[in-house]
Design a protein around this motif. Structure first.
Motif, short mmCIF file in Angstrom:
data_model
loop_
_atom_site.label_atom_id
_atom_site.label_comp_id
_atom_site.label_asym_id
_atom_site.label_seq_id
_atom_site.Cartn_x
_atom_site.Cartn_y
_atom_site.Cartn_z
N ALA A 179 0.83 -1.21 0.00
CA ALA A 179 0.00 0.00 0.00
C ALA A 179 0.86 1.25 0.00
N SER A 180 1.92 1.25 0.80
CA SER A 180 2.81 2.41 0.84
C SER A 180 3.55 2.57 -0.49
N GLY A 181 3.86 1.44 -1.14
CA GLY A 181 4.51 1.48 -2.45
C GLY A 181 3.62 2.10 -3.51
N VAL A 182 2.36 1.72 -3.52
CA VAL A 182 1.40 2.27 -4.49
C VAL A 182 1.25 3.78 -4.31
N MET A 183 1.09 4.23 -3.08
CA MET A 183 0.92 5.65 -2.81
C MET A 183 2.17 6.45 -3.19
N SER A 184 3.33 5.87 -2.93
CA SER A 184 4.58 6.56 -3.28
C SER A 184 4.75 6.62 -4.79
N GLY A 185 4.28 5.59 -5.50
CA GLY A 185 4.37 5.58 -6.96
C GLY A 185 3.57 6.70 -7.58
N ILE A 186 2.36 6.92 -7.07
CA ILE A 186 1.51 8.00 -7.58
C ILE A 186 2.17 9.36 -7.31
N ALA A 187 2.69 9.52 -6.11
CA ALA A 187 3.29 10.80 -5.73
C ALA A 187 4.57 11.11 -6.51
#
Length: 299
Positions: free
Chosen positions: A111-119
Motif C-alpha cells: 500500500a505504501s509502495g502504491v501511494m509513493s508511486g503516484i506521488a
C-alpha cells in the motif's frame, strides 16, 4: 516527521547511486523491440557504459538527472517509508503476540509502495528522459532534449499536458507494490529474526545493514522486469515521434518478451542491482538510524 525522515533517507542515498541509474536506463532502452541478433550494441556492460558515457558526454553525464532523481528519492521514500513506519509503530504489521505478521507487513508495504508511486511518478518521467538523452554516437531509445529539470517539466506540460507526467503510472504502482512488499517485509522480518537470535544487540546500524542486504537481493529479482517496463513507458513520450510503442504495462511486457525474449525483461539487471543494493542499504540504514534517534529523543 516520519515522512521527512523517509524522504531524507531516500534523497541522501540517491546521490551515491545515480550513476548506476543512468547506466541502467541506457541498457534497458538499448535494442528496444529488436531481437538480440539485430541489436546495435552501444553499451557492452557496466564498465563499458561508464567509459563511453564519460568519453562522449563527459564524466558529469554520469550524474544526469540528479535533480529530479533527488526529488524522486525524497518524494517516493517520504511516502513509502513514512507510511510503513507509521504502520509499524501503530502495530498494524504485527499479530496478537506482537510478532511481525508477514501478511500484514506485505499489505502495508504494498500500500505504501502504491501511494509513493503516484506521488513520485512525475519526477520519474523527467528523470528517465534526461538520463536517456545522450550524444548521437551512443544514443539509445527516443531522445528528449531538456535543459534541466524545470525545462523538462515545462516541455512535458506544454506538449503532453498533465497526462505526460503520469506515463507508466500503472506500471510504477505495480512495481513499487511488488518491490516494497519484497524489500520492507524482508527487512522487517530479517531484522526481527536476527534480534530474536541475539545478533547485533548493541549495534542497530549493523542490524539494519545486514537486514537490508537480504532485502535488496529479493527486491531486484522481482522488480527488474517491471523496472524495464517503467523505463520504456516513461521514455516513449506522447507518440509525436512516430506513434506509441506500448499502450500499457501488459502490452509492454508482451512485446518485450516476444521481440527480445526473457533477456529483454532482465536488461540492466547488473546496474539495477548495483543501484538498488547500496540505495536499499543506505536508505534503510539512514531511515532506521534516524528513527532510532527520534525515538531516543522522545524517550
Amino acid at each position: 516527521m516520519d515522512f521527512v525522515i523517509g524522504g531524507l533517507a531516500g534523497a541522501g542515498a540517491t546521490i551515491v547511486t545515480n550513476p548506476m541509474d543512468v547506466i541502467k536506463t541506457r541498457l534497458q532502452l538499448q535494442g528496444e523491440l529488436k531481437a538480440k541478433s539485430e541489436q546495435t550494441t552501444r553499451y557492452r556492460g557496466i564498465f563499458h557504459a561508464l567509459y563511453v558515457i564519460a568519453r562522449a558526454d563527459g564524466a558529469l553525464a554520469l550524474q544526469k538527472g540528479l535533480a529530479p532523481a533527488m526529488v524522486l528519492g525524497f518524494t517516493m521514500n517520504s511516502v513509502r517509508l513514512g507510511m510503513y513506519h507509521i504502520a509499524e509503530v501503530q502495530g498494524w504489521t504485527k499479530n496478537k503476540d506482537g510478532d511481525i505478521s508477514i501478511n500484514k507487513a506485505i499489505f502495508w508495504a504494498s500500500a505504501s509502495g502504491v501511494m509513493s508511486g503516484i506521488a513520485a511518478n512525475p519526477a520519474s518521467v523527467v528523470k528517465t528522459r534526461i538520463q536517456a538523452a545522450a550524444h548521437p554516437s551512443i544514443a539509445v531509445g527516443r531522445q528528449h532534449r531538456y535543459n534541466g529539470m524545470f525545462d523538462g517539466i515545462a516541455t512535458i506540460y506544454k506538449t503532453e499536458g498533465m497526462k505526460g507526467f503520469f506515463a507508466g503510472v500503472t506500471a510504477t504502482c505495480t512495481r513499487l507494490a511488488v518491490g516494497s512488499a519484497a524489500q520492507l517485509t524482508t527487512f522487517s522480518a530479517v531484522k526481527e529474526e536476527l534480534r530474536a537470535r541475539g545478533f547485533y544487540e548493541h549495534s542497530p546500524a549493523m542490524l539494519a545493514f545486514v537486514a537490508s542486504l537480504f532485502s535488496s537481493v529479493l527486491c531486484v529479482i522481482v522488480e527488474t522486469p517491471l523496472d524495464v517496463v517503467n523505463t520504456r513507458l516513461y521514455n516513449q513520450g506522447s507518440g509525436a515521434q512516430g506513434g506509441l510503442l506500448y499502450t500499457g504495462i501488459l502490452d509492454c511486457l508482451t512485446k518485450i518478451y516476444r521481440k527480445e525474449g526473457l533477456y529483454g525483461l532482465y536488461k540492466g539487471l547488473g546496474p539495477l542491482y548495483l543501484r538498488i543494493a547500496p540505495h536499499t542499504t543506505l536508505s534503510l540504514v539512514i531511515w532506521d538510524m534516524l528513527n532510532n534517534i527520534l525515538l531516543h529523543k522522545k524517550s
